[in-house]
Design an enzyme around this catalytic site. Sequence first.
Site: not given
Ligand code: GP9
Length: 409
Positions: A80, A193, A252
Amino acid sequence: TTDQLAAMSEWFKGHYTNDKNADYGVAKGKNVIVLQVEALQQFVIGLKVNGQEVTPNLNKLIKDSMYYENYFDQTNQGRTSDGEFTSLTSLYPLNEGSVYFSYPQQNYDSLPYALKDNGYTTFSAHAYDGQFWNRKTMHQHLGIDTSMFGSDFAPGENIGWGLSDKDFLSQSVQKIATLQQPFFSFLITLSNHHPYDALPAQYKVFDEKEGSMLDRYLNTAHYTDMAIGAFIDELKSKGLYDNTVLAIYGDHDSAIDIKDISTVVQTGTEPIDASKLDKVPLIIHIPGYTKNATSSTVAGHLDLTPSILHLLGISEENHLFMGNDLFENDPSRLVVFRNGSYADQSHYFLTLSGSIQDGQCYDLSTDQLQPNSACSANAEEARKRLDMSDLMIQANLMPRLKSEETAIK
Ligand code: GP9
């Protein structure tokens, strides 16, 4: 060395096309909201499962927006944070780790800085802790004046890591509505997520087969789409929608196995199918812009900043952005991936080892293997760009390059 600096300056001069066509400045002075969506992949756009759209709100928005269907994911290990860095600075991610953690003290050029120079207020928001990915530090360092993270939000419904996208976006609009205009707001969603297992049952619209990450993903992506729909309605009710450029993209890949994805969409031919599937959507809604369309131009994260600046009529001339302005007609544009692979408008060059010699050159539309000579010049150019970006970051060359540019003029 001085020679290296001069060569890099030359590269930027050649890269800058000064193509101030009819789209240049169509959104001059408008507010800008950039919404980075967690793990949103391109394959869900327009997709129907059992007759039901996965992303009905984004599909509707696309009808009234510029939509880039071949917008490739250019992130690497920084996930991210790489999505943010590549999009806001138009530089490449690192080969290892995240720039946000490894080089937080360097001087960067960025979309927020370019907008600040033009009188914009800058703001960012994300529902998770500001220490994560070193965001609190890095957002400031990228020119964002005010940020809201984690506990800056009022309690609400939680999904997974934190405040639900619906509540996050809703509270963000309340804040944005108080900002001095024109503003730049950078919002990063969270609910969609990995491993997509935290969505409350009442939001699920697709059946989930036991242990199917894809099925869970379709539900969380649908939930986030609903939250974005509500966000757009709130922007409208606050009178912000018609004077704001709204850019939405995915950060991503979803980490879902291509074999599972191929049960819902057609994927390509091995071994480049997985690489070609690693696309995220880019949607840009531009108020009053009449040329709304879907573009199949090959593009990627680094292209966001130059493209937004084009719409606002802010020249790239005094900036050092490595991506391409999507509103310029440039058939030679190249989308470079961190391992040295690249896509141009007709080929996909795939190197798994990072070595140009071991790479294979494919026809982008048919997946047919081509002679390597068809890709060798751009493969070298791709490597050169990655090396330049690394040098700029690691040796903090931005200030010196900028004075070099000024000296040349
Ligand atoms: C956490 C979120 C996730 O603040 O932006 O990050 P990632 O695990 O997808 O890199």
